[in-house]
Scaffold this motif. Sequence first.
Motif, mmCIF file in Angstrom:
data_model
loop_
_atom_site.group_PDB
_atom_site.id
_atom_site.type_symbol
_atom_site.label_atom_id
_atom_site.label_comp_id
_atom_site.label_asym_id
_atom_site.label_seq_id
_atom_site.Cartn_x
_atom_site.Cartn_y
_atom_site.Cartn_z
ATOM 1 N N SER A 1 -19.853 -3.694 45.384
ATOM 2 C CA SER A 1 -18.418 -3.914 45.242
ATOM 3 C C SER A 1 -18.092 -4.537 43.894
ATOM 4 N N PHE B 1 -16.886 -1.428 49.579
ATOM 5 C CA PHE B 1 -16.413 -2.317 50.641
ATOM 6 C C PHE B 1 -14.901 -2.259 50.819
ATOM 7 N N ALA C 1 -17.468 -9.751 54.596
ATOM 8 C CA ALA C 1 -18.304 -8.941 55.488
ATOM 9 C C ALA C 1 -18.700 -9.754 56.715
ATOM 10 N N HIS D 1 -19.024 -11.543 44.242
ATOM 11 C CA HIS D 1 -20.082 -11.512 45.246
ATOM 12 C C HIS D 1 -19.858 -12.478 46.416
ATOM 13 N N ILE E 1 -26.104 -7.031 49.959
ATOM 14 C CA ILE E 1 -24.716 -6.914 49.521
ATOM 15 C C ILE E 1 -24.661 -7.353 48.069
ATOM 16 N N PHE F 1 -26.330 -4.783 56.861
ATOM 17 C CA PHE F 1 -26.706 -4.414 55.499
ATOM 18 C C PHE F 1 -27.967 -5.108 55.014
ATOM 19 N N ARG G 1 -21.749 -8.031 58.384
ATOM 20 C CA ARG G 1 -22.725 -8.426 57.366
ATOM 21 C C ARG G 1 -24.155 -8.070 57.760
ATOM 22 N N VAL H 1 -19.489 -11.159 50.472
ATOM 23 C CA VAL H 1 -20.380 -11.631 51.535
ATOM 24 C C VAL H 1 -19.581 -12.332 52.621
ATOM 25 N N TYR I 1 -26.430 -0.557 52.326
ATOM 26 C CA TYR I 1 -26.150 -1.499 51.255
ATOM 27 C C TYR I 1 -24.655 -1.490 50.958
ATOM 28 N N ILE I 2 -24.173 -2.593 50.395
ATOM 29 C CA ILE I 2 -22.798 -2.677 49.902
ATOM 30 C C ILE I 2 -22.842 -2.973 48.416
#
Length: 265
Positions: free
Chosen positions: A147, A16, A158, A151, A170, A167, A164, A155, A144-145
């Motif tokens: 990172s 990300f 994004a 978390h 995430i 995806f 967002r 989110v 998918y993300i």
Amino acid sequence: MDRQQKGQVQAVLFDFDGTLSTLRSGWEETMAPLFKEMIAGSRQLSVEEEAELEREIDAYIDQSTGIQTIFQMRWLEQRVREQGWNPHVLSDWEYKAEYNNRLLLKVNERIADLREGKLAPSGFLIRGSVELLEALHSRGIPMYIASGTDHPDVVNEAEVLGVRNYFASIAGAPPGRADCSKEKVIADLLAQPDFGGEGLAVIGDGKVEIRLAKENGALALGLASDENAREGLNPVKVNRLQAAGADQIAGDFSDLNMWLKWLGL
């Protein structure tokens, strides 16, 4: 380098920060002074000591880019103890909290301006990001993300950047835990029956996700982004991604046809 995808990819995993988003651009300029401050403590460093410490910190930040922040803070805790200049040693989680507090001062200002419409999401997305996401979405490719950022923050960021909903999931770093989300997401994707390693493409600007992709037989696409310009190549990242074994490297997503070709689409 120059591996060709055999057939179209079945899923794409994105890093990300620095790959899609530049909201956290400049994080190194927050981390490096923190490390220096905590290691040196109140000691008045000589010119030589200061130069050597700065070289060590810069080298560590460069080689650790992409890992979960808590592991970088574990390194800091260890170095503070080893150096012995600063008797006031914090825990890795305390260092992480201080780092986040400093970093988020700038990030939260940007987010507030985005929410209020003072800034546009396009100002914090790597050039061509939305066009590539839209092209993959229209072809039914799940995305998918993964990172190393916490978390809830991934989110939220994004969402504020308007990406967002592209995806399927995430995965950021679990708050208060040192689980390595990137390894887990890649392992979970590879375990799905619909595709093996060759059906997964990983796109990122750090050596961690590129190394994981190569280890798991996935296509490893490096994004050597210039985060200030949001386009073009960053030579430092090019070297880092080449060393990690990236199959292909670009500075942004502006050449959509090239990216789709790399992905076998």
